[in-house]
Scaffold this motif. Structure first.
Motif, mmCIF file in Angstrom:
data_model
loop_
_atom_site.group_PDB
_atom_site.id
_atom_site.type_symbol
_atom_site.label_atom_id
_atom_site.label_comp_id
_atom_site.label_asym_id
_atom_site.label_seq_id
_atom_site.Cartn_x
_atom_site.Cartn_y
_atom_site.Cartn_z
ATOM 1 N N THR A 58 -10.353 -3.506 -8.627
ATOM 2 C CA THR A 58 -9.575 -2.479 -7.884
ATOM 3 C C THR A 58 -8.231 -2.986 -8.025
ATOM 4 O O THR A 58 -7.791 -4.174 -8.465
ATOM 5 N N ALA A 59 -7.190 -1.942 -8.189
ATOM 6 C CA ALA A 59 -5.810 -2.155 -8.355
ATOM 7 C C ALA A 59 -4.853 -1.536 -7.395
ATOM 8 O O ALA A 59 -5.235 -0.418 -6.810
ATOM 9 N N VAL A 60 -3.804 -2.186 -6.974
ATOM 10 C CA VAL A 60 -2.895 -1.489 -5.932
ATOM 11 C C VAL A 60 -1.561 -1.733 -6.625
ATOM 12 O O VAL A 60 -1.163 -2.692 -6.779
ATOM 13 N N ILE A 61 -0.730 -0.732 -6.893
ATOM 14 C CA ILE A 61 0.574 -0.618 -7.117
ATOM 15 C C ILE A 61 1.289 -0.594 -5.889
ATOM 16 O O ILE A 61 1.232 0.202 -4.945
ATOM 17 N N ILE A 62 2.133 -1.617 -5.504
ATOM 18 C CA ILE A 62 2.929 -1.795 -4.486
ATOM 19 C C ILE A 62 4.550 -1.277 -4.332
ATOM 20 O O ILE A 62 5.214 -1.806 -5.503
ATOM 21 N N ALA A 63 5.044 -0.325 -3.674
ATOM 22 C CA ALA A 63 6.245 -0.043 -3.710
ATOM 23 C C ALA A 63 7.156 -0.599 -2.507
ATOM 24 O O ALA A 63 7.022 -0.027 -1.498
ATOM 25 N N PRO A 64 7.955 -1.694 -2.556
ATOM 26 C CA PRO A 64 8.614 -2.119 -1.561
ATOM 27 C C PRO A 64 9.576 -1.020 -0.833
ATOM 28 O O PRO A 64 10.138 -0.156 -1.470
ATOM 29 N N GLY A 65 10.069 -1.246 0.281
ATOM 30 C CA GLY A 65 10.859 -0.559 1.092
ATOM 31 C C GLY A 65 12.335 -1.163 1.074
ATOM 32 O O GLY A 65 12.618 -2.053 0.419
ATOM 33 N N GLY A 66 13.319 -0.431 1.499
ATOM 34 C CA GLY A 66 14.729 -0.749 1.558
ATOM 35 C C GLY A 66 15.647 0.289 1.482
ATOM 36 O O GLY A 66 16.837 0.268 0.926
ATOM 37 N N GLY A 67 15.195 1.579 1.778
ATOM 38 C CA GLY A 67 16.197 2.558 2.118
ATOM 39 C C GLY A 67 16.658 3.170 0.599
ATOM 40 O O GLY A 67 17.530 4.129 0.591
ATOM 41 N N LEU A 68 15.991 3.002 -0.246
ATOM 42 C CA LEU A 68 16.430 3.347 -1.819
ATOM 43 C C LEU A 68 17.528 2.701 -2.037
ATOM 44 O O LEU A 68 18.218 2.986 -3.301
ATOM 45 N N TYR A 69 18.055 1.752 -1.417
ATOM 46 C CA TYR A 69 19.534 1.181 -1.680
ATOM 47 C C TYR A 69 19.005 -0.493 -2.079
ATOM 48 O O TYR A 69 19.882 -0.997 -2.713
ATOM 49 N N ALA A 70 17.814 -0.916 -1.606
ATOM 50 C CA ALA A 70 17.330 -2.105 -2.096
ATOM 51 C C ALA A 70 15.903 -2.208 -1.948
ATOM 52 O O ALA A 70 15.279 -1.481 -1.530
ATOM 53 N N SER A 72 12.720 -4.603 -0.474
ATOM 54 C CA SER A 72 12.406 -5.890 0.320
ATOM 55 C C SER A 72 11.147 -6.710 -0.499
ATOM 56 O O SER A 72 10.132 -6.177 -0.094
ATOM 57 N N ILE A 73 11.718 -7.388 -1.341
ATOM 58 C CA ILE A 73 10.745 -7.757 -2.482
ATOM 59 C C ILE A 73 9.688 -8.840 -2.274
ATOM 60 O O ILE A 73 8.486 -8.703 -2.807
#
Length: 279
Positions: A58-70, A72-73
């Motif tokens: 199984t694989a998961v691609i992770i997209a962190p948040g941050g308002g599209l300005y940053a 949260s890595i």
């Protein structure tokens, strides 16, 4: 960061001459009290791969948040990836394209969101299609190279937090056969930045996670996403915690929401999207 991190993958992109970015930057944000990345103009993925004996395909691609300005890595990226790796899942932390900023993107976002939120949404509207494109290209890349990573091409998920949750929904609405994720997990998705709409009739299984006390009012949007899947008889799950706030990610608050990722894992096993690691 632990030794789980592997190589960096460059994703294809073509930037508009109308958008100019400063160099990509990573730093500790005093405002958010976490490590962040800003000014992403060239999308990449960092690969976190389990040991061969525990890898389950199984694989998961992770997209962190941050308002599209940053981004949260750590709390919404690397820390998530390391948890998944320990459970046999190959993880890819996606750095998608962001709104261009100057010295401190988090401070710029926070100040503008307080003083002129409509401008934030205008800026986000310009970059959101690019971020969604990055998400779709990420799925395509992982599927195309699945055998090299030891991944089942039919067990590729996409998980995103807040603005990354908006990117997740963009991927869930705009896929083709080549870049369709096999499951999606929007976590306190920023539904005010992307309109909740009717999914495709073959939309992938979805697990929605949020807290009822989200100060951005995103609980109702998460319920709307669930209802849009449920109304078409599509596979949907929802964990709505009474407390947790916004941006909890992998932070520990002494609340039931701390265990959301275990609930995701339980769901993925029950749906046949992953299998328990070898003991």
């Amino acid at each position: 960061m632990s030794g789980f991190a592997q190589n960096i993958i460059q994703l294809p992109c073509k930037n508009s001459d109308k958008i100019t970015w400063e160099p990509e930057k990573e730093y500790f944000s005093d405002l958010w009290q976490t490590q962040v990345v800003t000014n992403v103009s060239a999308p990449t993925m960092q690969v976190f791969k389990p040991a061969q004996k525990t890898q389950n395909g199984t694989a998961v691609i992770i997209a962190p948040g941050g308002g599209l300005y940053a981004l949260s890595i750590n709390s919404e990226g690397n820390d998530v990836a390391e948890w998944l790796v320990k459970h046999g899942i190959t993880a890819f932390v996606l750095k998608y394209r962001l709104v261009p900023t100057q010295q401190d993107g988090v401070a710029e976002f926070s100040d503008l969101f307080e003083k002129n939120p409509s401008q934030v949404y205008k800026n986000v509207k310009i970059v959101m299609p690019l971020a969604i494109e990055d998400g779709l290209n990420a799925v395509s890349y992982v599927r195309k190279n699945a055998s090299d990573f030891g991944i089942d091409p039919e067990k590729i998920g996409f998980m995103g937090f807040s603005a990354g949750g908006a990117v997740t929904m963009g991927v869930a609405y705009n896929y083709s056969d080549e870049n369709k994720p096999n499951f999606v997990v929007p976590v306190y998705a920023w539904t005010t930045a992307i309109t909740v709409t009717k999914p495709k009739t073959d939309a992938p299984p979805i697990l929605i996670i949020c807290a009822n006390d989200d100060p951005l009012g995103l609980a109702s949007g998460s319920i709307d996403i669930y209802n849009s899947w449920h109304s078409l008889g599509l596979n949907a799950g929802l964990f709505m915690y009474s407390k947790g706030g916004h941006g909890f990610g992998m932070r520990k608050q002494g609340l039931p929401s701390d265990n959301w990722i275990q609930r995701f894992y339980d769901w993925s096993v029950s749906e046949g999207l992953t299998t328990p690691k070898e003991k």
